[in-house]
Design an enzyme around this catalytic site. Structure first.
Site, PDB file in Angstrom:
ATOM      1  N   LYS A 123       6.816   0.852   9.152  1.00  8.94           N
ATOM      2  CA  LYS A 123       5.641   0.894   8.096  1.00  8.94           C
ATOM      3  C   LYS A 123       4.333   1.459   8.907  1.00  8.94           C
ATOM      4  O   LYS A 123       4.234   1.614  10.066  1.00  8.94           O
ATOM      5  CB  LYS A 123       5.360  -0.406   7.614  1.00  8.94           C
ATOM      6  CG  LYS A 123       6.551  -0.889   6.679  1.00  8.94           C
ATOM      7  CD  LYS A 123       6.133  -2.220   5.877  1.00  8.94           C
ATOM      8  CE  LYS A 123       4.920  -2.269   5.299  1.00  8.94           C
ATOM      9  NZ  LYS A 123       4.759  -1.072   4.235  1.00  8.94           N
ATOM     10  N   GLY A 124       3.296   1.576   8.116  1.00  5.34           N
ATOM     11  CA  GLY A 124       2.101   1.878   8.697  1.00  5.34           C
ATOM     12  C   GLY A 124       1.482   3.258   8.707  1.00  5.34           C
ATOM     13  O   GLY A 124       0.843   3.800   9.488  1.00  5.34           O
ATOM     14  N   THR A 177       0.871  -1.086   0.037  1.00  8.33           N
ATOM     15  CA  THR A 177       0.068  -0.020   0.026  1.00  8.33           C
ATOM     16  C   THR A 177       1.049   1.157  -0.272  1.00  8.33           C
ATOM     17  O   THR A 177       1.843   1.158   0.806  1.00  8.33           O
ATOM     18  CB  THR A 177      -0.975   0.019   1.191  1.00  8.33           C
ATOM     19  OG1 THR A 177      -1.461  -1.161   1.215  1.00  8.33           O
ATOM     20  CG2 THR A 177      -1.773   1.343   1.387  1.00  8.33           C
ATOM     21  N   ALA A 194       8.164   1.336   2.393  1.00  8.56           N
ATOM     22  CA  ALA A 194       8.296   1.288   3.862  1.00  8.56           C
ATOM     23  C   ALA A 194       8.587   2.961   4.086  1.00  8.56           C
ATOM     24  O   ALA A 194       8.933   3.522   3.218  1.00  8.56           O
ATOM     25  CB  ALA A 194       9.455   0.563   4.383  1.00  8.56           C
ATOM     26  N   ASP A 195       8.310   3.305   5.462  1.00  7.70           N
ATOM     27  CA  ASP A 195       8.722   4.649   5.810  1.00  7.70           C
ATOM     28  C   ASP A 195       9.929   4.721   6.287  1.00  7.70           C
ATOM     29  O   ASP A 195      10.499   5.883   6.217  1.00  7.70           O
ATOM     30  CB  ASP A 195       7.779   5.169   6.837  1.00  7.70           C
ATOM     31  CG  ASP A 195       6.252   4.983   6.333  1.00  7.70           C
ATOM     32  OD1 ASP A 195       6.118   5.730   5.300  1.00  7.70           O
ATOM     33  OD2 ASP A 195       5.442   4.577   6.992  1.00  7.70           O
ATOM     34  N   SER A 237       2.332   4.885  -2.178  1.00 13.66           N
ATOM     35  CA  SER A 237       2.798   5.321  -3.719  1.00 13.66           C
ATOM     36  C   SER A 237       3.581   4.644  -4.521  1.00 13.66           C
ATOM     37  O   SER A 237       3.504   4.168  -5.733  1.00 13.66           O
ATOM     38  CB  SER A 237       3.216   6.936  -3.782  1.00 13.66           C
ATOM     39  OG  SER A 237       4.333   6.855  -2.790  1.00 13.66           O
ATOM     40  N   THR A 238       4.588   3.833  -3.914  1.00 12.67           N
ATOM     41  CA  THR A 238       5.568   2.872  -4.495  1.00 12.67           C
ATOM     42  C   THR A 238       5.064   1.626  -4.727  1.00 12.67           C
ATOM     43  O   THR A 238       5.080   0.928  -6.101  1.00 12.67           O
ATOM     44  CB  THR A 238       6.647   2.552  -3.437  1.00 12.67           C
ATOM     45  OG1 THR A 238       7.074   3.836  -2.907  1.00 12.67           O
ATOM     46  CG2 THR A 238       7.853   2.137  -4.288  1.00 12.67           C
ATOM     47  N   ASP A 251       6.252  -4.313  -0.959  1.00  9.09           N
ATOM     48  CA  ASP A 251       5.628  -3.199  -0.462  1.00  9.09           C
ATOM     49  C   ASP A 251       6.652  -1.974  -0.223  1.00  9.09           C
ATOM     50  O   ASP A 251       7.938  -2.299  -0.275  1.00  9.09           O
ATOM     51  CB  ASP A 251       4.827  -3.521   1.001  1.00  9.09           C
ATOM     52  CG  ASP A 251       3.928  -2.555   1.440  1.00  9.09           C
ATOM     53  OD1 ASP A 251       3.689  -1.529   0.868  1.00  9.09           O
ATOM     54  OD2 ASP A 251       3.126  -2.920   2.259  1.00  9.09           O
ATOM     55  N   GLU A 294      -0.877  -5.869   6.553  1.00  5.76           N
ATOM     56  CA  GLU A 294       0.835  -5.800   6.074  1.00  5.76           C
ATOM     57  C   GLU A 294       1.575  -6.810   6.776  1.00  5.76           C
ATOM     58  O   GLU A 294       2.318  -7.423   6.143  1.00  5.76           O
ATOM     59  CB  GLU A 294       1.349  -4.171   6.229  1.00  5.76           C
ATOM     60  CG  GLU A 294       0.583  -3.472   5.268  1.00  5.76           C
ATOM     61  CD  GLU A 294       1.074  -1.982   5.287  1.00  5.76           C
ATOM     62  OE1 GLU A 294       2.023  -1.679   5.968  1.00  5.76           O
ATOM     63  OE2 GLU A 294       0.520  -1.350   4.586  1.00  5.76           O
TER      64      GLU A 294
HETATM   65  C1  5RP Z   1       1.797   1.950   4.253  1.00  8.23           C
HETATM   66  C2  5RP Z   1       3.198   1.767   4.203  1.00  8.23           C
HETATM   67  C3  5RP Z   1       3.789   2.471   2.961  1.00  8.23           C
HETATM   68  O1  5RP Z   1       4.477   1.417   2.407  1.00  8.23           O
HETATM   69  C4  5RP Z   1       4.900   3.358   3.459  1.00  8.23           C
HETATM   70  O2  5RP Z   1       3.849   4.489   4.118  1.00  8.23           O
HETATM   71  C5  5RP Z   1       5.506   4.150   2.209  1.00  8.23           C
HETATM   72  O3  5RP Z   1       4.626   4.728   1.385  1.00  8.23           O
HETATM   73  P1  5RP Z   1       5.131   5.212   0.013  1.00  8.23           P
HETATM   74  O4  5RP Z   1       5.529   4.245  -0.802  1.00  8.23           O
HETATM   75  O5  5RP Z   1       3.943   6.181  -0.503  1.00  8.23           O
HETATM   76  O6  5RP Z   1       6.313   6.234   0.314  1.00  8.23           O
HETATM   77  O7  5RP Z   1       3.615   1.215   5.217  1.00  8.23           O
HETATM   78  O8  5RP Z   1       1.319   1.583   5.491  1.00  8.23           O
END
Ligand code: 5RP
Length: 235
Positions: free
Chosen positions: A97-98, A28, A86-87, A30-31, A84, A106
């Site tokens: 994450k999250g 979940t 990650a932050d 943008s990536t 997925d 997740e």
């Molecule tokens: C969602 C997440 C996302 O993978 C995380 O927030 C990264 O998001 P993005 O790819 O938009 O930078 O953990 O729960």
């Protein structure tokens, strides 16, 4: 042709891991969205036969709209691959994450997949968990005050996450509240993961410790990989 950004490029690399007949977990964010789009393109244009399992309502709707064959999480016992974002990612491949609201799904997919591949750009690389973001902690609604009190006793600071309009509380897809908490730096990812796992009322939290098999990083168009050693992963 439009130039593609680092998130898009890292997602394109990850789709090359997907083979005919696989069951693939969709992340979940943008990536992850770029990954889902490229997977759907391969499914439609190249006839790639796969099943997908979504980590959130948002990624499920996206996959459905793009025509990917979806399996419900209730109907799987394993996954070949989960991809997925990650932050945050630390040097020992612990993840935070999250920022979405579906931590339980997740983490279930991360624990269930043979390979969990995490896609990031260099802005996500940190030295310790919590460097750039608070730790999301999903709590059973009636337990939030008791949990919050325990977290404060550990030196935690923070409170309940607001919804996007800032006129109410954020609620996960199965009805949990979310505490966004910061902790003193001496509590590293491993220690926090251990402590948060012990507290009743916490449904799940955003520290993914020893779950990632590899991190794919694209910086200025160049791909690099960090592969977990066997001791670093669930397997
Ligand atoms: C969602 C997440 C996302 O993978 C995380 O927030 C990264 O998001 P993005 O790819 O938009 O930078 O953990 O729960």
């Amino acid at each position: 042709m439009n130039a593609i950004n680092d998130k898009q490029q890292v997602a394109l690399h990850a789709t090359k891991l997907v083979e005919h007949g696989m069951t693939v977990g969709l992340g979940t964010g943008s990536t992850a969205n770029y990954f889902i789009e490229e997977l759907a393109r391969r499914h439609t244009q190249e006839g790639l036969q796969i099943n997908v399992v979504a980590s959130s309502v948002v990624s499920c709707l996206k996959a459905q709209t793009l025509g990917l064959p979806i399996k419900a999480i209730e109907h799987i016992t394993r996954l070949d691959l989960y991809v997925d974002g990650a932050d945050e990612v630390t040097p020992d491949l612990t993840l935070l994450k999250g920022r979405g609201y579906d931590l339980v799904r997740e983490k279930l997919l991360a624990q269930t997949s043979d390979q969990f591949i995490v896609l990031v750009d260099p802005s996500k690389l940190v030295t310790h968990i919590g460097e750039n973001f608070p730790i999301p902690i999903e709590v059973v609604p009636f337990a939030w005050q008791l949990v919050h009190h325990k977290l404060e006793a550990m030196g935690g600071k923070g409170g309940l996450r607001q919804n996007a309009n800032k006129d109410g509380l954020a609620i996960s897809s199965h009805g949990s509240l979310i505490l966004d908490m910061t902790f003193p730096p001496e509590l590293d990812g491993e220690a926090l993961n251990h402590k948060l796992n012990q507290i009743a009322g916490i449904v799940e939290h955003g520290i993914f410790y020893k779950l990632a098999n590899a991190i794919y990083i694209v910086a200025d168009g160049q791909l690099s990989k960090r592969i977990a050693t066997t001791q670093q992963t669930k397997n």
